[in-house]
Design a protein around this motif. Structure first.
Motif, PDB file in Angstrom:
ATOM      1  N   LEU A   1       2.125   2.151  -3.403  1.00 44.55           N
ATOM      2  CA  LEU A   1       1.044   2.763  -4.180  1.00 44.55           C
ATOM      3  C   LEU A   1       0.786   4.207  -3.737  1.00 44.55           C
TER       4      LEU A   1
ATOM      5  N   SER B   1       0.826  -1.209   0.000  1.00 41.80           N
ATOM      6  CA  SER B   1       0.000   0.000   0.000  1.00 41.80           C
ATOM      7  C   SER B   1       0.857   1.254   0.000  1.00 41.80           C
TER       8      SER B   1
ATOM      9  N   ASN C   1       1.563  -8.364  -2.141  1.00 40.63           N
ATOM     10  CA  ASN C   1       0.231  -8.846  -1.807  1.00 40.63           C
ATOM     11  C   ASN C   1       0.150 -10.362  -1.853  1.00 40.63           C
TER      12      ASN C   1
ATOM     13  N   VAL D   1       3.831  -4.310  -6.067  1.00 45.13           N
ATOM     14  CA  VAL D   1       2.665  -4.356  -5.191  1.00 45.13           C
ATOM     15  C   VAL D   1       2.030  -5.737  -5.242  1.00 45.13           C
TER      16      VAL D   1
END
Lengths: 272, 339, 545
Positions: A204, A201, A256, A252
């Motif tokens: 991002l 996160s 994840n 990312v």
């Protein structure tokens, strides 16, 4: 841990993270050019044998900038989430360990922070302070600890009632010892998982801040600001936005997949 | 139930005070103030006019007095008027002596953002529910893996990059969808249905972009919820009774798996009100994100504080409603056994 | 079942879009007769806060307000003053009084007569202490303003004030009969103005667009285009996509779009005409003269020599700009033709620095004096071109042994925290090139207080004297000499390094005709009222109505 890597997606995640970390670490070795070397004679060249990912608006080599940018983007991710994790763990541990008023106050603080739209908060604070890389990391850290705090608190609340903690307590273990030797090590799993997901996160977020011009300062490159540089020429100098976009996506995604794989593997309910 | 409600309401007071403090604190992190941007950098502007502005806006009062003003306003939901936007009311419309109505900034921006976010939430649920269920039913099988990969790619892709690509591809190359804005220029001349279609077409991309990022969270939540429920005794019982698998999954399992989603809904409210600064700038949508960002750049204190506060209060109310709904659905909470 | 429904929705959505590109057979290069009508669409990044220009202040507001309200005077295509509402004006013998005579029969859009009483009212408004305007200072110099009859407006100054006429070309006249008794700061007039110029407000959809239609009572006669629509599109990338998709007609391009993207795209080249006009400002690197080592003119000159302006113009503007040697618009009479920018000469720069005591004593690649390395920070605001310039300058100064750090700040904190407090080493910023040569506010030593414009702390008694003289001198030729000398002193002193003046780069759809090209000194917009849209080239969706 082994179980996590039986999951092919988690393996993929790990592979992605590992290769990107490796590239970032070896950036000075791999990079064909000085990432800040300007050449106004070679502005916006498409990818070629000399410039694998083309050049940017000042004639700098995008591939080299991507490699060094990886360091900045990952640094922002790790430090920001590190800060958030430390705050979250400390507050969560206090709340879960002491319960009562401490718990109530800390949890109200969590509620207050959760009720304010986080991105707004970050935006306001970073605009008001200077958008330096340190401010960005601190502010992201200060505004994203609530999840960890809740997790740790919940773990502590349940662990406190467990046999081994109760017996350590009756044996006269100090509070510090209890927290650090008994409770924290046993709550590590969810902390690690949330750390890994948090990095995703934060990477991002950094790119979002760069989009608004509140990201890392020039001439330093981060994926976010390379991507933002390219956004106005997306149909023309596609390489300027494609590569950083892809890098962010893969990173990312990697974090994840790994985080989710770990969570799955470490979740006792899923493996009866 | 009443006791529970009262208790919840009581706990909102410290939260509100906390919110007022945080929003106020943030404002005063700011070294610049409205007079620095309002006059801009035109060489013809003079220092005395700036002093005048500072005075008119009470910026010279001590900070504690300013906080006092602030608390009072918060209590009366009076967020004052914008510094930057020709004195327009921050929150709700106001009528002046001549009977002219000035609409509030939040009043105009909030519905736009709510519309987009509610639609995207609906889209998320419509897509995430089946995905989650399928993933749970085929745990660790190829469908599960593909779904997981798909939703994570959706989460990981930088939104503005994808948005610009789609705007270019769908809007410029093919001309299938409008690029930015909420309405076509001739919107008002269209018939009712055509107006609806027009607005819908403008909303396709913004809604899609904002839904994509949220897919991962919800679908995994559904998946994990389903996995939990499917392992429960009553499901085994239902299966043992020979009920068809479909009935077991959709009648019994899904229902129970959905219960925690209520809480999740409550938690997604700040996102609902917040709106996306980036998507709103790209798609030229006059929503809360855009309003907030402009206010930050203009150091428009009343608007920033108004949005933070109203956003937070609405979130609290949303959480409260979610909790009540949950309590209503799950009697254990109501009786104070859990929570 | 659901899938079919979804597919149905999609089909409806797609089918509903009839885009109306011009048929490929349309000849965009042919000439068409002049005619009235049509709609012109442009995009602006910000939404005006209101349409009362003296209150709103931002560029979006003045762009729209200047189509609604008139001024007494205006600049013509060659940037000479001419009457707008004023038919004529005269300056008294003692040069302290200006008398304006209004054109006969002027009307507001609602039909009420526009008289000198409106002008007087506007002056009273702008100088009223309760009015929250940053623009009062020029008008406060007027000691007496009067409207002896409906067509005469007279202002008297305590002493001759040469920039006065320029100031009357920027004060937009507001209607007394509507605004009298209202609080100008809060009035809803800001959102539904009544004006007298070519257009009147038709509709303002908050957050979406403002549309203007032709004002039937326009004081300057009817414009050719019926309707102007300004869409608010904050992101420049989205604006450009809208231009590509032919949803807007006009956009100001950046150099890359202008020089690289459009020429590479045949379909855009077919539809869009590119123009080039002198910009309204120049970009400079300014030193904080109160700080060491910038108090030393040799250091400033050395840095000036070490910066390659042509490289900046080529790199940042892709060649679409000019170097400047004086703070005036290139081509105007105020520019001293004898002045040349400092050439790129790193050798000379090193010599000057050596003379100032800077040498690399410790061999670390950075010059130093008395043990202190020559190192400073450049701050600038979020502006791509300024940011790129900073990076290029950083590299050039590194070549001669000066270490530069860069910090890019958001505007409000840039101004509030660094500029106003004087807490900076050097700054990259731009100044507007005003049409009147008076730059007292920027360079006079009395203007260095926090929040004033001489924030670099420039102080030169000779320059001060020239600036004072320039304000009192009404004779254009004598004035010109004063400002030529002033520019020369400024260049020698090098308190700022002039980097470049970029061109304005408007792209306009070829359906728009009547544009004055190549751009005259005033830019292509000066005769926008004469632009027209031949009916075969108009967008069908809007003209159908």
């Amino acid at each position: 841990m082994k179980r996590a890597f039986a999951n092919p997606l988690a393996r993929l995640g790990l592979a992605l993270i590992a290769s990107i970390l490796l590239l970032a670490l070896l950036a000075p070795v791999i990079a064909p050019y000085d990432p800040d070397a300007i050449n106004v004679k070679s502005i916006l060249l498409p990818p070629s044998a000399e410039h694998w990912m083309g050049t940017d608006g000042l004639g700098r080599d995008v591939f080299s900038r991507m490699l060094f940018g990886a360091r900045i983007s990952l640094l922002v991710g790790f430090v920001a989430v590190g800060i958030a994790t430390v705050i979250g763990v400390v507050l969560g541990a206090f709340a879960g360990f002491y319960r009562g008023w401490v718990d109530i106050i800390i949890m109200r603080l969590v509620d207050v922070m959760l009720s304010i739209p986080t991105f707004f908060l970050i935006l306001a604070v970073i605009a008001f302070l200077d958008p330096s890389i340190w401010n960005i990391m601190v502010v992201i850290g200060l505004t994203s600890w609530m999840g960890v705090a809740r997790l740790v608190r919940a773990e502590f609340l349940s662990l406190r009632e467990r046999e081994f903690v109760l017996s350590a307590q009756t044996l006269g273990a100090s509070e510090v010892r209890l927290i650090f030797r008994h409770l924290l090590p046993n709550s590590l799993t969810p902390i690690i998982v949330s750390f890994v997901l948090g990095v995703a996160s934060a990477v991002l977020l950094e790119s979002g801040l760069s989009f608004l011009g509140l990201g890392v300062q020039p001439p330093q490159a981060s994926w976010g600001n390379i991507l933002t540089d390219g956004k106005e020429y997306i149909q023309f100098a596609w390489w300027l936005s494609f590569f950083p976009g892809l890098a962010i996506l893969l990173t990312v995604l990697g974090y994840n997949l790994l985080g989710e794989g770990l969570r799955d593997a470490l979740d006792p309910r899923k493996h009866p | 139930m009443t006791r529970y409600l009262l208790k919840r309401l009581f706990w909102m007071v410290p939260l509100l005070i906390g919110i007022s403090l945080i929003s106020f604190f943030i404002m005063h992190l700011a070294p610049g103030d409205i007079t620095t941007t309002e006059a801009g950098f035109n060489p013809k502007a003079s220092e005395e006019s700036r002093q005048k502005l500072r005075k008119l806006y009470h910026l010279d009062e001590p900070i504690l007095v300013q906080y006092g003003y602030w608390l009072k306003r918060m209590a009366t939901l009076d967020f004052g008027t914008s510094f930057a936007s020709h004195q327009r009311p921050v929150f709700w419309e106001r009528r002046d002596a001549q009977g002219n109505v000035q609409k509030g900034l939040i009043q105009e921006a909030l519905p736009v953002t709510l519309l987009i976010n509610v639609l995207s939430l609906v889209l998320i649920f419509v897509v995430a529910l089946p995905l989650g269920v399928i993933a749970a039913l085929h745990q660790n099988g190829p469908p599960d893996r593909i779904i997981t990969l798909f939703v994570f790619v959706g989460f990981a892709i930088p939104g503005f990059w994808l948005a610009l690509m789609l705007m270019y591809w769908l809007g410029v190359v093919h001309g299938w969808l409008p690029i930015s804005g909420l309405h076509s220029l001739d919107h008002d001349k269209l018939g009712g249905l055509a107006q609806l279609v027009d607005t819908a077409r403008h909303l396709v991309l913004p809604v899609f972009i904002s839904a994509l990022g949220g897919l991962a969270g919800i679908s995994l939540f559904v998946k994990n919820g389903m996995l939990d429920v499917l392992r429960q005794d009553y499901i085994t019982t239902a299966r043992a009774k020979g009920l068809p698998e479909k009935t077991v999954v959709y009648r019994h399992a899904l229902r129970n798996a959905l219960l925690p989603l209520i809480t999740l809904l409550g938690l997604s409210i700040p996102g609902l009100i917040g709106g996306s600064v980036i998507a709103e700038s790209l798609f030229a949508i006059p929503g809360m994100g855009k309003l907030f960002y402009d206010a930050v750049l203009m150091r428009d204190f009343p608007v920033i504080m108004g949005i933070l506060t109203i956003g937070a209060v609405l979130t609290l109310i949303g959480n409260l409603l979610a909790d009540i709904a949950y309590a209503w659905a799950d009697p254990r909470v109501r009786r104070g056994v859990v929570h | 079942m659901r899938h079919i429904f979804g597919l149905g929705v999609l089909v409806v959505l797609l089918a509903a879009c009839e885009r109306n590109p011009l048929p490929p057979s349309t000849d965009l290069e042919a000439s068409y007769p002049v005619e009235s009508g049509g709609t012109l669409i442009d995009a602006m990044a910000g939404e005006p806060s209101g349409l009362i220009p003296m209150i709103a202040g931002e560029s979006a507001a003045s762009a729209i307000a200047s189509r609604i309200f008139n001024t007494l005077l205006r600049y013509d295509r060659n940037l000479e003053l001419e009457g707008e509402l004023a038919q004529s004006w005269s300056i008294s013998r003692d040069q302290r009084t200006i008398t304006f005579t209004l054109k006969p029969g002027l009307k507001w859009e609602d039909g009420a007569p526009l008289t000198s009483a409106d002008v007087l009212f506007t002056w009273e408004l702008v100088t009223d202490d309760r009015t929250r305007t940053p623009y009062a200072s020029d008008y406060k110099l007027v000691t007496k303003a009067e409207a002896p009859d409906a067509r005469t407006f007279r202002v008297t100054y305590a002493q001759p004030y040469a920039p006065a006429l320029d100031s009357w070309a920027s004060l937009q006249i507001l209607p007394k009969h509507i605004l009298q008794g209202q609080d100008i700061n809060t009035t809803t007039f800001a959102r539904k103005p009544i004006g007298s110029h070519y257009y009147r407000l038709e509709e303002w959809k908050t957050g979406e667009r403002i549309s203007l239609v032709r004002n039937p009572n326009a004081t300057q006669g009817p414009p050719r285009i019926d309707r102007l629509i300004s869409r608010f599109i904050p992101d420049p990338a989205s604006q450009f996509l809208e231009l590509m998709a032919d949803n807007i007609d006009i956009m100001n391009l950046n150099p890359i779009q202008y020089a690289r993207i459009i020429p590479a795209r045949p379909e855009m080249k077919r539809n869009i005409a590119l123009y080039k006009e002198l910009g309204n400002g120049y970009t400079y690197l300014g030193f904080n003269l109160k700080r060491v080592p910038f108090d030393d003119v040799r250091v400033r000159q050395a840095i000036n020599y070490a910066i390659d302006k042509q490289e900046l113009i080529d790199g940042v503007l892709l060649g679409l700009g000019e170097p400047v040697a004086a703070p005036y618009k290139p081509g105007t009479r105020w520019v001293n033709p004898e002045l040349e920018p400092y050439p790129y000469d790193p050798r000379k720069a090193r010599l000057l620095l050596k003379a100032a005591g800077f040498e690399d004593h410790d061999d670390d690649g950075i010059l130093d004096r008395a043990g202190k390395p020559l190192r400073f920070e450049i701050i600038t605001n979020q502006n791509k071109q300024r940011e790129m310039s900073a990076v290029l300058i950083q590299r050039r100064l590194k070549d001669i042994g000066i270490e530069v750090h860069i910090r890019v700040l958001e505007w409000a904190s840039f101004l509030g925290r660094y500029i106003k407090t004087g807490d900076f080493d050097a700054v990259i910023l731009g100044w507007g090139l005003s049409l009147d040569p008076d730059q007292y506010n920027i360079w006079h030593s009395s203007q260095t207080k926090p929040g004033q414009f001489n924030f670099i702390g420039y102080h030169n008694p000779m320059v001060d004297k020239l600036l004072e003289q320039g304000r009192l001198e009404m004779d254009p030729d004598k004035r010109m000499k004063i400002y030529h000398t002033f520019s020369r002193l400024l260049l020698e002193d090098s308190p700022v390094v002039y980097l470049y003046a970029g061109y304005g780069l408007p792209a306009i759809h070829k359906r728009v005709r009547g544009i004055d090209s190549p751009a005259p000194p005033a830019g292509i917009g000066w005769n926008a009222q004469d632009w027209y849209l031949p009916s075969p080239l108009r967008r069908t969706e809007i003209s159908a109505q």
